[in-house]
Motif scaffolding. Structure first.
Motif, PDB file in Angstrom:
ATOM      1  N   GLY A   1       0.925  -1.191   0.061  1.00 56.00           N
ATOM      2  CA  GLY A   1       0.014  -0.113   0.017  1.00 56.00           C
ATOM      3  C   GLY A   1       0.858   1.104  -0.048  1.00 56.00           C
ATOM      4  N   TYR A   2       2.226   1.269   0.587  1.00 52.63           N
ATOM      5  CA  TYR A   2       2.801   2.589   0.773  1.00 52.63           C
ATOM      6  C   TYR A   2       3.428   2.648  -0.359  1.00 52.63           C
TER       7      TYR A   2
ATOM      8  N   GLY B   1       2.635   1.677  -3.510  1.00 52.58           N
ATOM      9  CA  GLY B   1       1.431   2.168  -4.388  1.00 52.58           C
ATOM     10  C   GLY B   1       1.128   3.555  -4.149  1.00 52.58           C
ATOM     11  N   TRP B   2       0.975   3.926  -2.767  1.00 53.57           N
ATOM     12  CA  TRP B   2       0.545   5.349  -2.454  1.00 53.57           C
ATOM     13  C   TRP B   2       1.792   6.305  -3.174  1.00 53.57           C
ATOM     14  N   LEU B   3       3.109   5.824  -2.727  1.00 54.61           N
ATOM     15  CA  LEU B   3       4.244   6.584  -3.233  1.00 54.61           C
ATOM     16  C   LEU B   3       4.210   6.673  -4.809  1.00 54.61           C
ATOM     17  N   TRP B   4       4.046   5.713  -5.673  1.00 53.88           N
ATOM     18  CA  TRP B   4       4.044   5.521  -6.851  1.00 53.88           C
ATOM     19  C   TRP B   4       2.907   6.548  -7.522  1.00 53.88           C
ATOM     20  N   TRP B   5       1.501   6.511  -6.941  1.00 53.31           N
ATOM     21  CA  TRP B   5       0.560   7.463  -7.123  1.00 53.31           C
ATOM     22  C   TRP B   5       0.863   9.117  -6.861  1.00 53.31           C
ATOM     23  N   ARG B   6       1.607   9.386  -6.037  1.00 55.00           N
ATOM     24  CA  ARG B   6       2.166  10.674  -5.532  1.00 55.00           C
ATOM     25  C   ARG B   6       2.970  11.047  -6.695  1.00 55.00           C
TER      26      ARG B   6
ATOM     27  N   ARG C   1       3.011  10.036  -9.808  1.00 53.22           N
ATOM     28  CA  ARG C   1       2.357  10.214 -10.870  1.00 53.22           C
ATOM     29  C   ARG C   1       1.817  11.588 -10.933  1.00 53.22           C
ATOM     30  N   GLN C   2       0.949  11.832  -9.957  1.00 55.72           N
ATOM     31  CA  GLN C   2       0.211  13.099  -9.542  1.00 55.72           C
ATOM     32  C   GLN C   2       1.237  14.320  -9.787  1.00 55.72           C
TER      33      GLN C   2
END
Length: 38
Positions: A21-22, A24-29, A31-32
């Protein structure tokens, strides 16, 4: 012994899920931020 091994497996699964989860969250951040930069 079964109870103990169950706890060990549960703790491993929880740690793995939290780690995923961490990441994935880092990857999403990232990308944003990339999207906002361009």
């Amino acid at each position: 012994m079964d109870k103990f091994s169950g706890y060990v497996i549960a703790s491993y699964v929880v740690t793995f899920v939290v780690l995923l989860g961490y990441l994935g969250w880092l990857w999403w951040r990232l990308r944003q931020e990339e999207g906002q930069r361009r």
